[in-house]
Scaffold this motif. Structure first.
Motif, PDB file in Angstrom:
ATOM      1  N   PRO A  30       4.488  -2.346  -4.970  1.00 51.63           N
ATOM      2  CA  PRO A  30       4.589  -3.359  -5.899  1.00 51.63           C
ATOM      3  C   PRO A  30       5.454  -4.544  -5.568  1.00 51.63           C
ATOM      4  N   VAL A  50       4.951  -7.016 -12.207  1.00 51.88           N
ATOM      5  CA  VAL A  50       5.881  -6.252 -12.430  1.00 51.88           C
ATOM      6  C   VAL A  50       7.108  -6.967 -13.239  1.00 51.88           C
ATOM      7  N   PRO A  59      -0.591  -1.481  -8.114  1.00 54.16           N
ATOM      8  CA  PRO A  59       0.561  -0.550  -7.530  1.00 54.16           C
ATOM      9  C   PRO A  59       0.527   0.875  -8.180  1.00 54.16           C
ATOM     10  N   PHE A  65       9.156   1.272 -11.937  1.00 49.89           N
ATOM     11  CA  PHE A  65       9.399  -0.210 -11.277  1.00 49.89           C
ATOM     12  C   PHE A  65      10.613  -0.706 -11.128  1.00 49.89           C
TER      13      PHE A  65
END
Length: 588
Positions: free
Chosen positions: A402, A492, A511, A559
């Motif tokens: 990510p 993200v 991701p 995340f």
């Protein structure tokens, strides 16, 4: 009687000599055809000789006697067949032909006045290096040789204390890219097709067979069996099933990672390229991972014999900062630096050579990381932000990292969250610089064309980027259009600010693709469908949108960076992707 006995003795002696000769011939023949143990014979005669040359198509391995390198008048070379594959699109095929010719190793020391002065050698301690360095230059045949001389070089403590070697010079040549057997690659690989490719890879892709057995090999095979036969998870308050491909397998794999995984972190290498985490900006993922991995006590082991994985702690961002020559349009000295680093690791430790690097991993977020690591580091597990199907990303081995834009290193989760559904007044939002070819097309069709579509170029500067954050929090959909490369921090960011991501980036591997079902909480739009973007979004029923928004909130914890890692956060998820791929690619 005495004469007969003597004749018989001579006959048996001749037979014995013939037998020894035939046996020796068989060993020599085996030397040239055995795929996994190319230089067995040489290694028997010289225990301190280690292969250090880059693995390229010609598959030559240079054998150097490092203890007597300065005294030797010649370098022994032997052809060795490497157990490798040619990555052709999505199909892994054996290389059909090998070039048996030998290449001489260039040994060229450029004059200091013609070389850049900012190159730090990969050898030695983790402290800043001095000015006595000779660096890489481009030779006439377009090969690079990098001769690094450091008069005061201190290896890590595990290698016997301080050493001074004023004549030390290590040089190697950047190998040419493999002449691969190409098969047609589809122009666009959809996420559904990626899912199939991942399953196929986990079923068929295997890394190189280890050159000698270790207990960790059996532990990896046992873990794979336990993951494949994971007990069914019905209700787990920490895991929301619909956002995963298979929540049962993920849970079991994560548990096994926590219970068993051991990682060895190499201490060698000089700052700032190695051991220097950068914690803010769009490339912060690799820095945060490095910082937390090196400080970790749960997974890190000081005994490499117990390690399932080996971490190469270099920063692709700092590599570019330290070595790239402005306007040179060449990455060759950066690639050479990494090659020298790996050569040094392989010379000091046996673990790289045991698997050809298959149990080693790197984490790189800079756009150039794929091209910088596709030769000498090709066998490693590469966790990359620039996860592009068309640029050598290998399903079942590589992992999608990510890209996280960290604005505040002290509080990486500042401004987390978004507006409630009733306060999301904008249908879709995008703002950004005109990098690449997709964003100009997006603005051409939607900038100032529709009040529901807030599509802009770069927004005016505001304190803490408040305007940009406000738009993200108050929009239903956040457009994540690729820039120069397939990756974008907006993916993200959208999750961070609780906005359903709309990914417009063909061939981008999202991701944590091994475990997350991206189609359950995001919208993936082909680049060619940009003119129809609003209709695509309006065609999504409100019930479906609310489900995706709820799932965005559920997946958000995967995340988030935390100064002290917590269960299921981004640090653990990155490590899990690497662990998961190693488990499914390990060979007995």
């Amino acid at each position: 009687m005495g004469g007969d006995f003597l004749s018989m003795f001579h006959l048996e002696t001749k037979r014995l000599i013939w037998l020894i000769g035939i046996t020796f011939s068989i060993i020599l023949a085996f030397q040239y055809v055995e795929p996994n143990y190319g230089n067995v014979l040489l290694s028997l005669f010289s225990a301190d000789r280690i292969p250090t040359s880059s693995e390229s198509t010609d598959t030559n391995v240079t054998i150097l006697n490092h203890a007597n390198f300065t005294d030797e008048l010649s370098i022994q070379k032997a052809n060795a067949t490497i157990d490798t594959v040619s990555i052709t699109g999505f199909v892994l095929e054996p290389i059909l032909s090998q070039n048996k010719s030998q290449e001489k190793v260039n040994s060229y020391s450029p004059s200091p006045e013609n070389a850049p002065t900012n190159l730090s050698p990969p050898f030695g301690s983790t402290t800043n290096v001095g000015p006595n360095i000779t660096t890489a230059v481009l030779s006439n045949d377009d090969n690079i040789t990098n001769s690094i001389k450091n008069e005061s070089f201190s290896p890590s403590s595990q290698n016997g204390g301080n050493v001074q070697d004023k004549s030390s010079s290590i040089s190697s040549t950047v190998p040419k890219e493999r002449q691969e057997i190409h098969v047609p690659i589809k122009e666009v690989t959809t996420v559904s097709e990626m899912n199939k490719l991942l399953l196929q890879s986990h079923a068929s892709y295997r890394s190189m067979k280890p050159r000698w057995f270790s207990n960790v090999d059996q532990e990896l095979l046992q873990a794979r069996s336990e993951i494949e036969n994971a007990p069914i998870v019905k209700n787990d308050p920490n895991l929301y099933g619909p956002i995963y491909h298979n929540v049962s397998m993920f849970k079991r794999s994560y548990e096994l990672m926590e219970e068993r995984l051991k990682v060895y972190v190499y201490r060698e290498g000089a700052r700032p390229i190695l051991h220097s985490p950068f914690l803010t900006g769009i490339y912060a993922s690799e820095g945060w991972f490095m910082k937390l991995m090196e400080a970790n006590k749960r997974f890190v082991t000081k005994n490499p014999k117990k390690a399932h994985l080996f971490y190469l702690p270099f920063s692709s961002r700092m590599l570019e900062e330290a070595l790239y020559v402005k306007n040179s349009h060449s990455h060759k000295n950066l690639i050479q630096y990494l090659h020298d680093y790996v050569d040094m690791i392989a010379a000091r430790h046996s673990f790289w050579n045991r698997t050809g690097g298959a149990d080693h991993f790197l984490v790189g977020c800079h756009d150039w990381a794929p091209s910088e690591t596709k030769l000498r580091l090709a066998n490693c597990i590469r966790s990359l932000c620039n996860a592009d199907v068309k640029e050598g990303f290998v399903f079942g081995k590589d992992a999608s990292l990510p890209e996280t834009y960290v604005r505040n290193a002290q509080i990486p989760t500042r401004d987390l969250g978004g507006n409630s559904f009733s306060k999301k007044t904008t249908l879709a939002f995008f703002a950004g610089s005109m990098h690449g070819y997709v964003r100009p097309i997006l603005l051409k069709h939607w900038e100032n064309k529709d009040p529901d579509m807030k599509i802009f170029g770069k927004l005016p500067n505001s304190k803490g980027n408040s305007n940009y954050i406000h738009y993200m929090k108050s929009s239903k959909y956040c457009i994540c259009a690729k820039g120069y490369e397939v990756n974008s921090p907006r993916v993200v960011e959208a999750i961070f600010y609780e906005c359903v991501p709309v990914i417009i980036s063909d061939n981008f591997v999202p991701p944590f693709f091994e475990v997350l079902d991206w189609e359950s909480f995001s919208v993936i739009v082909l680049e060619k469908d940009i003119p129809n973007l609003k209709n695509i979004l309006l065609s999504i029923p409100e019930k479906r949108y609310l489900s995706m928004l709820m799932r965005v909130k559920k997946v958000q914890k995967h995340f988030l960076w935390n100064k002290n890692p917590v269960k299921y956060d981004i640090f653990h998820m990155i490590l899990h992707s690497i662990w998961y791929n190693r488990v499914f690619s390990a060979t007995s």
